[in-house]
Design an enzyme around this catalytic site. Structure first.
Site, short mmCIF file in Angstrom:
data_model
loop_
_atom_site.label_atom_id
_atom_site.label_comp_id
_atom_site.label_asym_id
_atom_site.label_seq_id
_atom_site.Cartn_x
_atom_site.Cartn_y
_atom_site.Cartn_z
N ALA A 60 2.69 2.21 -8.33
CA ALA A 60 3.06 0.89 -8.86
C ALA A 60 3.30 0.87 -10.38
O ALA A 60 4.40 0.47 -10.82
CB ALA A 60 1.99 -0.12 -8.44
N ARG A 101 12.23 -1.43 -4.46
CA ARG A 101 11.04 -1.40 -3.60
C ARG A 101 10.38 -2.79 -3.68
O ARG A 101 10.25 -3.34 -4.78
CB ARG A 101 10.05 -0.31 -4.04
CG ARG A 101 10.65 1.10 -3.89
CD ARG A 101 9.59 2.19 -4.01
NE ARG A 101 8.72 2.21 -2.84
CZ ARG A 101 7.61 2.96 -2.78
NH1 ARG A 101 7.25 3.71 -3.80
NH2 ARG A 101 6.86 2.94 -1.68
N ASP A 251 -1.03 -1.90 -5.20
CA ASP A 251 0.37 -2.17 -5.51
C ASP A 251 0.62 -3.64 -5.82
O ASP A 251 1.55 -3.98 -6.56
CB ASP A 251 1.27 -1.72 -4.35
CG ASP A 251 1.26 -0.21 -4.28
OD1 ASP A 251 0.27 0.35 -3.75
OD2 ASP A 251 2.21 0.41 -4.78
N ASN A 261 -2.36 -1.95 -0.78
CA ASN A 261 -2.28 -0.56 -1.25
C ASN A 261 -1.71 0.26 -0.10
O ASN A 261 -1.40 -0.26 0.98
CB ASN A 261 -3.67 -0.07 -1.69
CG ASN A 261 -3.60 1.27 -2.43
OD1 ASN A 261 -2.79 1.44 -3.33
ND2 ASN A 261 -4.42 2.23 -2.04
N LYS A 262 -1.60 1.54 -0.32
CA LYS A 262 -0.98 2.44 0.66
C LYS A 262 -1.56 2.25 2.05
O LYS A 262 -2.77 2.07 2.21
CB LYS A 262 -1.17 3.88 0.16
CG LYS A 262 -0.59 4.97 1.04
CD LYS A 262 0.88 4.76 1.34
CE LYS A 262 1.74 4.60 0.09
NZ LYS A 262 3.10 4.08 0.39
O1 MRU Z 1 4.51 4.45 -1.84
P1 MRU Z 1 3.85 4.84 -3.12
O2 MRU Z 1 3.52 6.30 -3.22
O3 MRU Z 1 4.59 4.32 -4.32
O4 MRU Z 1 2.46 4.07 -3.06
C1 MRU Z 1 1.55 4.18 -4.12
C2 MRU Z 1 0.24 3.61 -3.80
O5 MRU Z 1 0.02 2.96 -2.80
C3 MRU Z 1 -0.80 3.78 -4.86
O6 MRU Z 1 -2.06 3.90 -4.30
C4 MRU Z 1 -0.71 2.53 -5.75
O7 MRU Z 1 0.59 2.38 -6.26
C5 MRU Z 1 -1.60 2.56 -6.86
S1 MRU Z 1 -0.90 3.48 -8.13
C6 MRU Z 1 -1.82 3.50 -9.50
#
Ligand code: MRU
Length: 361
Positions: A60, A101, A251, A261-262
């Site tokens: 993010a 995104r 995110d 989050n992921k």
């Molecule tokens: O799909 P991504 O790799 O962009 O997802 C990232 C995540 O979910 C991270 O855990 C999140 O962005 C935190 S980053 C400091």
């Protein structure tokens, strides 16, 4: 990209000391890690948009910083000296970058800040361009600073015992996902520096394996002990008493503290709650979306089903199956002990009272 063992995934590179506007952005190509370390040079905003879409740069805060430079790169190529025309031509550039995104709000926060700066800056177009570059550089530098503060506040929020902690994290919220140092991995780094860390457990994080590939790469790069587990092993590790705390990134965080989050983070939080293990979300103020009341309103990106059915060249599933590939999930605030920000560790219920006024763009 890497100095004193530190990793910076997005950097501005001046091409000439006399023509400060003529530089370019260098991105670590995160799609090639951990097997190859490669750097991509970005000169145009549409190349930056594609780099975000294809996850050459991801995470993010990192995509916020990348998009800010993207706005500048687009602005630099606008061929007019008329301020009104310049501002009009800036809008489709910002729109292209916004469309890359949907979930990480840092992307929109950074683009909005750039566009607002352009509108608020008086003077000739060349001066506006220089101001946009300076603003992107400031967003970049501030994020590194912010991550260090998150690391230090996170260290204070971690359980006091045992003395050396075993911390589980999910996905990659490290230097690669920010401008440097990381959010969740920033807390881990600070704990390691202070002798409070025994080991990191990194969930592999299917389908794109950011934990196995990126978090493990960062830890190995710095000599931080790391054990990679597949996602379905986290509950077992907690049940066996192998985990003292969970720290993840985010995110987008809604005003009530629900945190996207992921994908897979929600199930980790549920299991942590079941085992009375503290669960922390580490994220900067720019990840909090006070315009959204709760997590049900956070847009969840759906990605290519190929990420689920194929690994490398190998098809894992029978032809004829259907696939679902949400990239994020939402962890309810009730499962989060604290949200660790650059202003301190804050209970989700207090987020709005303590931070909303600080978020003037
Ligand atoms: O799909 P991504 O790799 O962009 O997802 C990232 C995540 O979910 C991270 O855990 C999140 O962005 C935190 S980053 C400091």
């Amino acid at each position: 990209m890497s100095s004193n063992n530190q990793v910076f995934p997005v950097i501005w590179n001046d091409r000439s000391p006399t023509d400060t506007l003529s530089g370019h952005v260098l991105l670590i190509d995160q799609t090639r890690l951990p097997n190859e370390y490669g750097v991509v040079e970005i000169n145009r905003y549409d190349d930056m948009a594609r780099a975000i879409e294809t996850m050459i740069v991801r995470g993010a805060p990192a995509i916020g910083v990348a998009a800010a430079y993207g706005v500048f790169l687009g602005a630099r190529d606008i061929q007019t000296s008329d301020r009104g025309e310049f501002l009009a031509q800036l809008e489709p550039i910002a729109q292209r970058l916004r469309a890359t995104r949907p979930t990480a709000v840092n992307l929109f926060w950074a683009i909005d800040r750039m566009v607002k700066t352009a509108h608020q800056t008086l003077g000739p177009v060349d001066y506006l361009k220089q101001t946009l570059l300076d603003t992107a550089k400031a967003i970049n530098a501030d994020d590194v600073q912010t991550c260090h503060l998150i690391g230090d506040y996170g260290l204070q929020a971690l359980p006091a015992s045992p003395e050396k902690l075993r911390i589980l994290t999910h996905c990659n919220a490290g230097a690669l996902a920010t401008a440097g140092y990381g959010t969740a991995l920033g807390v881990v780094r600070s704990a390691w520096r202070e002798g409070r860390l025994e080991r990191v457990y990194a969930d592999e994080t299917r389908p794109r394996l950011q934990g196995a590939k990126l978090t493990a790469w960062e830890c190995v790069h710095e000599g931080i002990p790391v054990t990679v587990i597949t996602d379905n092993m986290a509950a077992h590790c907690m049940q066996r008493g192998m985990i003292d705390a969970v720290v993840v990134g985010a995110d987008r965080i809604a005003a009530n503290g629900d945190a996207a989050n992921k994908i897979g983070t929600y199930s980790v939080a549920l299991v942590a709650k079941a085992h009375n293990i503290p669960f922390f979300v580490a994220a900067p103020l720019s990840t909090i979306d006070f315009a959204i009341a709760d997590g049900s309103q956070i847009p969840i990106e759906e990605r290519d089903p190929g990420e689920v059915h194929t690994v490398g060249e190998t098809l894992l599933c029978p032809v004829g199956a259907e696939f679902y590939n949400p990239a994020f999930d939402v962890t309810p605030a009730a499962l989060i002990n604290a949200i660790i920000t650059e202003y301190g560790a804050i209970a989700p219920a207090d987020l709005k009272d303590q931070l909303a006024s600080k978020q003037a763009v």
